[in-house]
Design an enzyme around this catalytic site. Structure first.
Site, PDB file in Angstrom:
ATOM      1  N   HIS A   1      40.034  12.035  45.480  1.00 11.19           N
ATOM      2  CA  HIS A   1      39.134  10.894  45.362  1.00 11.19           C
ATOM      3  C   HIS A   1      38.116  11.052  44.225  1.00 11.19           C
ATOM      4  CE1 HIS A   1      40.943   9.780  49.090  1.00 11.19           C
ATOM      5  NE2 HIS A   1      40.108   8.794  49.338  1.00 11.19           N
TER       6      HIS A   1
ATOM      7  N   PRO B   1      55.755  -8.723  34.220  1.00 10.66           N
ATOM      8  CA  PRO B   1      55.717  -7.603  35.169  1.00 10.66           C
ATOM      9  C   PRO B   1      55.987  -8.152  36.575  1.00 10.66           C
ATOM     10  CG  PRO B   1      53.861  -7.508  33.650  1.00 10.66           C
ATOM     11  CD  PRO B   1      54.500  -8.843  33.463  1.00 10.66           C
TER      12      PRO B   1
ATOM     13  N   HIS C   1      66.920 -13.292  28.218  1.00 17.22           N
ATOM     14  CA  HIS C   1      67.514 -13.219  29.548  1.00 17.22           C
ATOM     15  C   HIS C   1      68.108 -14.588  29.905  1.00 17.22           C
ATOM     16  CE1 HIS C   1      64.586  -9.968  29.352  1.00 17.22           C
ATOM     17  NE2 HIS C   1      65.222  -9.374  30.341  1.00 17.22           N
TER      18      HIS C   1
ATOM     19  N   HIS D   1      72.258 -11.055  33.030  1.00 14.57           N
ATOM     20  CA  HIS D   1      70.818 -10.938  33.235  1.00 14.57           C
ATOM     21  C   HIS D   1      70.020 -10.859  31.944  1.00 14.57           C
ATOM     22  CE1 HIS D   1      66.979  -9.779  35.021  1.00 14.57           C
ATOM     23  NE2 HIS D   1      66.905  -8.857  34.081  1.00 14.57           N
TER      24      HIS D   1
ATOM     25  N   ASN E   1      70.127 -14.984  43.806  1.00 21.72           N
ATOM     26  CA  ASN E   1      71.448 -14.782  43.197  1.00 21.72           C
ATOM     27  C   ASN E   1      72.040 -13.410  43.495  1.00 21.72           C
ATOM     28  OD1 ASN E   1      70.399 -12.902  41.178  1.00 21.72           O
ATOM     29  ND2 ASN E   1      69.583 -14.681  40.107  1.00 21.72           N
TER      30      ASN E   1
ATOM     31  N   GLU F   1      45.061  -2.967  46.942  1.00 18.68           N
ATOM     32  CA  GLU F   1      44.364  -3.014  45.647  1.00 18.68           C
ATOM     33  C   GLU F   1      45.102  -3.822  44.576  1.00 18.68           C
ATOM     34  OE1 GLU F   1      42.395   0.484  47.618  1.00 18.68           O
ATOM     35  OE2 GLU F   1      44.469  -0.223  47.433  1.00 18.68           O
TER      36      GLU F   1
END
Length: 667
Positions: free
Chosen positions: A473, A116, A27, A260, A186, A411
């Site tokens: 649940h 990530p 990249h 990119h 950008n 979470e």
């Protein structure tokens, strides 16, 4: 000075585009577009010593936009970290110290695994939390020994991901003034202009979180320096929005999505080098002025640490008790094994009915008393998760000496922040939520496993016995999905005694995270047939909890709440001779010796049955007939009282006894 910084920025661009071209992968957009920031940050602003990347009081920098890894590798090389040109030439190759995205533990100077998007800034929040906790505990009226900043670089992708919102919201609430985030604005993503999907006012968004928001140009060193100094003076976390151009310096692609995520290609690379004033025929060029600048700065970097070492030595002499505590905080993984071995497990009575989440609270507080650096909290579930720490303060903007963190209903951010605290050093960190919501935090758990850090995840309400909350649940698939992540220790204790040992096992880990799966419902404390059960549980993940007088006709392997069900079923199945094996850790059992596995479950001709309140996935190899001999729940649950749900699904001691005796069909 700007001449030297320009040389550094030019060298970053040169190294980045050549490494990406050689790898035919990478990249280039971010390294080309943000080279000036890296130059001034590592050259002037960052308090660090490349000769000792682990210096405790260094500033931390997290490249949240981890796809731009060549920006980081280039500046680490230039500034003197142990990263050679040959390492950079092997970018994205098997075994390289310059992997595709930054990986913690692989490259000197890389503080966290990123890539990530959004997790980097959330991890940075955790590091800022850890810095403030350490400062509150160890800084004294006469000496300041903890005083550093956490910096991060984010792009539009990081700020689109929800985890950045969760973490930034909490950072604002906690007023983490030593967290400074640069925004590479950008306005380009892979698909094109951000306007196609991202039109919100980022400044107002972060102001609403309680952050200071500042604006400047990526290409003005004075802007970056002045704004960073302004950020340091504000008690709030700061977002410094820097207008930038993706792919700057490569005319064929700059300002476009084409910059990119792909190499420039031979022709565009040559054009870029000509535009930058480089020789197109020369690869991996570094301006002599860049090397010379950091060679001159080397003594300054080393002096920063040397001055701190002098101050630390004086503090140690003046405060020997604090120094002893400090050393314990920084043992491997934050846990001094000698201290841990000296802590007695809480005592429970056989036959006592106690939920493993309640037993976990008892064990947690026993260990928390012995380890003042055991810190953490839950996602607004302190009571249901049973993770309240006794006799400690809550960590807030006004009480940095607190140890319990109210993460709120966040979470994913909670888990990433926990990772940041653990990565920072000085602490053992835990977090908690319902087992079914581990899906919300899974990406952070995965990174903890990849980084080989021992974060602890307390996951309660682990089965259909949640009851009335219903299938939304009831985490029937969660155990299998957690076990599928490499390098994660998943522990599902059968009773209170096993729960205490499970906590001890979690604290003993140094290079992998642990998930504790705990029951909502009460379970009996069971009599253990094997007197050496604790050692066997720790070393092999399973042991015989109920034995037979002679050779067993059937062996039942069970986990968690199903162990007591299996013990009851064994009594109901007379005259069948039934051995029950408790399996708190399937992964440890899977890797145990063949001899021990046969000792527990017999040879290939012996009938074994598996009982677990979840999907059968992963257990197939333990039985002769997976269709008949795995008592599992391969469907979603039902709403209703726990006992009624279990009866409805055929998940009772009576049904298991019938299965043992071969008198029923599928459960």
């Amino acid at each position: 000075m700007n001449k030297e910084l320009d040389a550094i920025a030019l060298s970053i661009r040169s190294l980045s585009i050549d490494a990406i071209e050689k790898a035919n992968s990478g990249h280039p957009g971010l390294p080309l577009g943000a080279a000036e920031l890296a130059a001034v940050l590592y050259g002037k602003l960052l308090r660090h010593n490349p000769q000792n990347p682990q210096w405790v009081d260094r500033d931390r920098f997290i490249l949240s936009a981890g796809h731009g890894s060549m920006l980081l590798y280039s500046i680490l090389h230039l500034s003197g970290y142990d990263l050679s040109l040959d390492d950079i030439r092997s970018f994205r190759q098997v075994g390289s110290r310059c992997p595709g995205h930054p990986e913690y533990g692989m490259t000197p100077g890389v503080e966290a695994t990123t890539g990530p998007l959004g997790q980097g800034i959330a991890t940075a929040v955790g590091m800022a939390v850890a810095e403030s906790m350490l400062a509150a505990r160890f800084n004294t009226a006469d000496y300041t020994i903890v005083d550093h900043y956490t910096y991060a670089l984010v792009g539009e992708g990081c700020l689109m991901e929800g985890v950045s919102s969760e973490a930034s919201s909490l950072a604002g609430t906690l007023k983490l003034g030593k967290l400074i985030v640069y925004y590479d604005q950008n306005k380009i993503t892979i698909d094109g202009s951000t306007d196609i999907a991202f039109t919100e006012d980022i400044a107002k968004r972060y102001e609403s979180y309680g952050w200071q928001v500042l604006h400047g140009s990526m290409y003005s060193y004075s802007d970056i320096e002045t704004l960073t100094e302004q950020a340091k003076k504000d008690p709030r976390p700061s977002l410094i929005m820097l207008d930038s151009v993706i792919g700057k310096g490569a005319p064929a692609v700059e300002g476009t999505a084409a910059a990119h995520g792909a190499p420039l290609g031979k022709e565009k690379l040559a054009q870029a080098k000509e535009h930058l004033g480089l020789n197109p025929a020369e690869q991996f060029f570094v301006a002599p002025e860049a090397y010379a600048y950091f060679a001159d700065r080397k003594k300054g970097f080393e002096k920063q640490e040397a001055d701190w070492n002098t101050r630390f030595a004086a503090w140690s002499a003046a405060h020997p008790a604090l120094r002893k505590e400090w050393d314990g905080f920084f043992e491997g993984g934050g846990i001094d094994r000698k201290v841990l071995d000296g802590v007695a497990d809480p005592v429970f009575k056989v036959g006592e009915q106690i939920a493993t989440r309640a037993a976990s609270k008892t064990a947690l507080n026993v260990f928390a008393k012995a380890f003042p650096n055991l810190v953490g909290g839950s996602a607004d579930l302190q009571g249901p998760n049973a993770v309240a720490l006794q006799d400690v303060r809550t960590y807030t903007a006004d009480s940095r000496d607190g140890r319990y963190i109210h993460f709120g209903i966040r979470e994913f951010a909670m888990a990433a922040i926990t990772n940041g605290i653990q990565l920072h050093g000085g602490f053992r960190a835990f977090c908690a939520t319902f087992a079914v919501f581990s899906d919300y935090l899974r990406p952070a758990l995965r990174l903890a496993a990849l980084m080989k850090i021992p974060s602890i995840y307390v996951l309660t309400h682990d089965s259909i016995f949640v009851g009335e909350d219903g299938p939304t649940h009831q985490p029937v698939e969660v155990l299998a999905s957690l076990r599928a992540i490499p390098n994660v220790l998943v522990l599902r204790p059968a009773d209170a005694e096993e729960t205490a040992v499970a906590w001890r096992m979690a604290l003993e880990q140094k290079d992998r995270p642990t998930c504790l799966l705990l029951s909502r419902q009460n379970l009996p404390v069971l009599q253990k047939a094997d007197p050496d059960w604790k050692t066997l549980m720790k070393n092999s993940g399973a042991y015989i909890i109920r034995n037979t007088e002679g050779s067993p006709d059937v062996t039942v392997l069970a986990t968690g709440s199903e162990v007591s069900m299996a013990c009851e079923a064994a009594g109901l199945a007379a005259p069948q001779q039934v051995r029950v094996v408790s399996v708190p850790s399937k992964e440890l059992l899977d890797t145990a010796s063949d001899t021990y596995r046969k000792q527990l479950a017999g040879d290939a001709s012996h009938r074994s049955i598996v009982a677990e309140a979840g999907v059968k996935q992963g257990w197939e190899g333990w039985v002769l007939d997976p269709r008949m001999d795995i008592v599992s729940i391969d469907r979603f649950g039902e709403s209703g009282p726990a006992k009624k749900v279990a009866e409805h699904l055929g998940f009772t001691a009576e049904a298991l006894a019938a299965r043992i005796c071969g008198k029923c069909g599928d459960v």
